[in-house]
Design a protein around this motif. Structure first.
Motif, PDB file in Angstrom:
ATOM      1  N   ALA A 164       0.832  -1.208   0.000  1.00 32.69           N
ATOM      2  CA  ALA A 164       0.000   0.000   0.000  1.00 32.69           C
ATOM      3  C   ALA A 164       0.862   1.252   0.000  1.00 32.69           C
ATOM      4  N   TRP A 165       0.545   2.159  -0.900  1.00 27.11           N
ATOM      5  CA  TRP A 165       1.240   3.441  -0.988  1.00 27.11           C
ATOM      6  C   TRP A 165       0.359   4.497  -0.331  1.00 27.11           C
ATOM      7  N   MET A 166       0.856   5.074   0.755  1.00 25.21           N
ATOM      8  CA  MET A 166       0.119   6.063   1.524  1.00 25.21           C
ATOM      9  C   MET A 166       0.548   7.465   1.095  1.00 25.21           C
ATOM     10  N   THR A 167      -0.419   8.337   0.918  1.00 21.92           N
ATOM     11  CA  THR A 167      -0.155   9.731   0.554  1.00 21.92           C
ATOM     12  C   THR A 167      -0.929  10.639   1.495  1.00 21.92           C
ATOM     13  N   ASP A 168      -0.216  11.475   2.246  1.00 20.16           N
ATOM     14  CA  ASP A 168      -0.818  12.390   3.203  1.00 20.16           C
ATOM     15  C   ASP A 168      -1.764  11.657   4.154  1.00 20.16           C
ATOM     16  N   GLY A 169      -1.360  10.452   4.578  1.00 16.43           N
ATOM     17  CA  GLY A 169      -2.134   9.702   5.545  1.00 16.43           C
ATOM     18  C   GLY A 169      -3.308   8.928   4.984  1.00 16.43           C
ATOM     19  N   ALA A 170      -3.495   8.935   3.668  1.00 16.58           N
ATOM     20  CA  ALA A 170      -4.594   8.208   3.037  1.00 16.58           C
ATOM     21  C   ALA A 170      -4.040   7.031   2.235  1.00 16.58           C
ATOM     22  N   ILE A 171      -4.858   6.007   2.044  1.00 18.39           N
ATOM     23  CA  ILE A 171      -4.479   4.891   1.186  1.00 18.39           C
ATOM     24  C   ILE A 171      -4.692   5.335  -0.250  1.00 18.39           C
ATOM     25  N   ALA A 172      -3.588   5.693  -0.924  1.00 19.47           N
ATOM     26  CA  ALA A 172      -3.686   6.233  -2.277  1.00 19.47           C
ATOM     27  C   ALA A 172      -3.877   5.125  -3.308  1.00 19.47           C
ATOM     28  N   ARG A 173      -3.129   4.036  -3.166  1.00 18.43           N
ATOM     29  CA  ARG A 173      -3.250   2.893  -4.070  1.00 18.43           C
ATOM     30  C   ARG A 173      -2.652   1.669  -3.386  1.00 18.43           C
ATOM     31  N   PHE A 174      -3.007   0.499  -3.884  1.00 14.53           N
ATOM     32  CA  PHE A 174      -2.455  -0.720  -3.314  1.00 14.53           C
ATOM     33  C   PHE A 174      -2.513  -1.857  -4.327  1.00 14.53           C
ATOM     34  N   VAL A 175      -1.693  -2.871  -4.053  1.00 17.29           N
ATOM     35  CA  VAL A 175      -1.613  -4.062  -4.898  1.00 17.29           C
ATOM     36  C   VAL A 175      -1.620  -5.281  -3.989  1.00 17.29           C
ATOM     37  N   THR A 176      -2.351  -6.314  -4.403  1.00 17.34           N
ATOM     38  CA  THR A 176      -2.374  -7.567  -3.657  1.00 17.34           C
ATOM     39  C   THR A 176      -1.658  -8.645  -4.456  1.00 17.34           C
ATOM     40  N   ALA A 177      -0.740  -9.369  -3.813  1.00 21.69           N
ATOM     41  CA  ALA A 177      -0.025 -10.483  -4.433  1.00 21.69           C
ATOM     42  C   ALA A 177      -0.380 -11.771  -3.704  1.00 21.69           C
ATOM     43  N   MET A 178      -0.668 -12.833  -4.449  1.00 20.88           N
ATOM     44  CA  MET A 178      -1.069 -14.111  -3.858  1.00 20.88           C
ATOM     45  C   MET A 178       0.152 -14.929  -3.441  1.00 20.88           C
ATOM     46  N   THR A 179       1.083 -14.305  -2.767  1.00 28.24           N
ATOM     47  CA  THR A 179       2.373 -14.931  -2.467  1.00 28.24           C
ATOM     48  C   THR A 179       2.223 -16.151  -1.570  1.00 28.24           C
ATOM     49  N   GLY A 180       1.595 -15.982  -0.421  1.00 28.44           N
ATOM     50  CA  GLY A 180       1.443 -17.093   0.509  1.00 28.44           C
ATOM     51  C   GLY A 180       0.549 -18.187  -0.031  1.00 28.44           C
ATOM     52  N   GLU A 181      -0.536 -17.809  -0.690  1.00 25.90           N
ATOM     53  CA  GLU A 181      -1.438 -18.817  -1.251  1.00 25.90           C
ATOM     54  C   GLU A 181      -0.741 -19.611  -2.347  1.00 25.90           C
ATOM     55  N   MET A 182       0.062 -18.947  -3.168  1.00 26.22           N
ATOM     56  CA  MET A 182       0.775 -19.639  -4.237  1.00 26.22           C
ATOM     57  C   MET A 182       1.754 -20.663  -3.660  1.00 26.22           C
ATOM     58  N   THR A 268       8.076 -14.005  12.341  1.00 19.57           N
ATOM     59  CA  THR A 268       8.653 -14.998  11.430  1.00 19.57           C
ATOM     60  C   THR A 268       8.546 -14.562   9.981  1.00 19.57           C
ATOM     61  N   LEU A 269       7.333 -14.272   9.523  1.00 23.97           N
ATOM     62  CA  LEU A 269       7.144 -13.877   8.138  1.00 23.97           C
ATOM     63  C   LEU A 269       7.792 -12.521   7.870  1.00 23.97           C
ATOM     64  N   GLY A 270       7.733 -11.626   8.838  1.00 24.15           N
ATOM     65  CA  GLY A 270       8.362 -10.326   8.689  1.00 24.15           C
ATOM     66  C   GLY A 270       9.856 -10.445   8.463  1.00 24.15           C
ATOM     67  N   ALA A 271      10.487 -11.425   9.121  1.00 23.66           N
ATOM     68  CA  ALA A 271      11.927 -11.617   8.957  1.00 23.66           C
ATOM     69  C   ALA A 271      12.273 -12.042   7.540  1.00 23.66           C
ATOM     70  N   PHE A 272      11.456 -12.892   6.939  1.00 23.57           N
ATOM     71  CA  PHE A 272      11.708 -13.318   5.558  1.00 23.57           C
ATOM     72  C   PHE A 272      11.594 -12.134   4.598  1.00 23.57           C
ATOM     73  N   TYR A 273      10.549 -11.332   4.758  1.00 25.31           N
ATOM     74  CA  TYR A 273      10.376 -10.182   3.874  1.00 25.31           C
ATOM     75  C   TYR A 273      11.467  -9.145   4.101  1.00 25.31           C
ATOM     76  N   ALA A 274      11.832  -8.920   5.344  1.00 29.62           N
ATOM     77  CA  ALA A 274      12.897  -7.955   5.638  1.00 29.62           C
ATOM     78  C   ALA A 274      14.203  -8.391   4.993  1.00 29.62           C
ATOM     79  N   SER A 275      14.494  -9.690   5.040  1.00 31.62           N
ATOM     80  CA  SER A 275      15.711 -10.214   4.433  1.00 31.62           C
ATOM     81  C   SER A 275      15.690 -10.016   2.914  1.00 31.62           C
TER      82      SER A 275
END
Length: 305
Positions: A164-182, A268-275
């Motif tokens: 999600a890309w936030m602009t001036d505190g609002a949700i300006a746009r976002f994208v969903t990826a089926m990463t975990g489900e895939m 746990t999942l945050g560590a994978f994405y951070a890496s």
């Protein structure tokens, strides 16, 4: 008539009690549910269970609300997540991007006295539509609590990863990826799933997957998982870690290469994405997703009262 339209006509939420301090905020997803009794942004009591919306029998939501109140207190409730979908209690619809907390508050629906359901968010760009339910409370809550800048890229890893890309505190746009489900589909139903028997760990195999995922030929790399085992190019025990890195790497390369990303994820999942983000030249900043949800729910409550 659309169910949400009917719900909107049922009157105000506990109109005589809107000024009371405590309320219950529920993050009610497909398979899990978390409920918090809140007072001025502080958690007084909480509970969590596996009673997601798919586990509630038809017509059973009012009974579940009564049981939550019996456990946490008889007070007004805010419900977020899939409970407001067409598979949940009442279809609460969607607020379009750019979306703010004030817009979401104004679009809530009331399925019964003392309960309001938060709508989801929709985004359409270049002919492709996207939706979210529940994540919007965390995203906007992160802004309210100062956990992330008002102009920032936020990521919520999971079965369906949200960027999600936030602009001036609002949700300006976002994208969903089926990463975990895939990953789950490949492991349980694909030919290469026979190789994915080991645990996923953030080691060399995961890093190799991130590198290959960033190349842009994910389908070919996925096919290569089985030959790598047959030809002795990679240990079979490392296949699951490689595939995880491949999918997360492709996801991060598409949206976060070289970027500063604020992560709302479990450790746990945050560590994978951070890496993966770091490997691709970016910087990951970890955010407490529960704190973000509580901040968002509290601000919505304050907006209503």
């Amino acid at each position: 008539m659309r169910p949400s339209a009917v719900a909107k006509r049922r009157g105000a939420i506990y109109s005589d009690n809107m000024g009371q301090q405590d309320f219950i905020a529920v993050d009610w997803g497909t398979t899990n549910r978390r409920a918090y009794r809140l007072r001025e942004g502080v958690v007084i009591d909480s509970m969590a269970d596996g009673l997601g919306v798919t586990a509630v029998s038809p017509g059973g939501f009012e009974q579940e609300v009564a049981q939550l109140r019996a456990r946490l207190g008889d007070m007004p409730m805010l419900l977020a997540g899939m409970v407001g979908s067409n598979r949940g209690w009442v279809d609460a619809g969607y607020a379009a991007t750019p979306a703010t907390l004030e817009q979401i508050a104004a679009a809530m629906v009331t399925p019964m006295e003392g309960v309001r359901i938060i709508p989801g968010i929709s985004h359409v760009a270049d002919g492709r539509g996207d939706v979210m339910r529940g994540e919007e409370v965390q995203l906007l809550g992160a802004m309210c609590a100062g956990l992330a800048p008002r102009d920032a890229l936020l990521c919520q890893p999971g079965t369906h990863c949200k960027w999600a890309w936030m602009t001036d505190g609002a949700i300006a746009r976002f994208v969903t990826a089926m990463t975990g489900e895939m990953f789950a589909l490949l492991k349980n139903h694909a030919l290469i799933g026979q190789e994915m028997t080991g645990d996923v760990s953030p080691g060399d195999a995961f890093a190799d997957g991130v590198r290959d995922g960033a190349r842009g030929d994910v389908l070919a790399s996925l096919f290569g998982v089985r030959p790598a085992s047959l030809l002795g190019l990679r240990a079979r025990a490392d296949a699951a870690s490689y595939v995880s890195g491949l999918l997360i790497g492709a996801d991060c390369a598409a949206h976060a290469a070289g970027e500063r990303v604020h992560l709302l994820a479990d450790p746990t999942l945050g560590a994978f994405y951070a890496s993966a983000i770091a490997q691709l030249g970016g910087l990951a900043v970890r955010i407490d997703s529960q704190a973000a949800f509580i901040a968002g729910a509290t601000r919505l409550w304050e907006t209503m009262t």
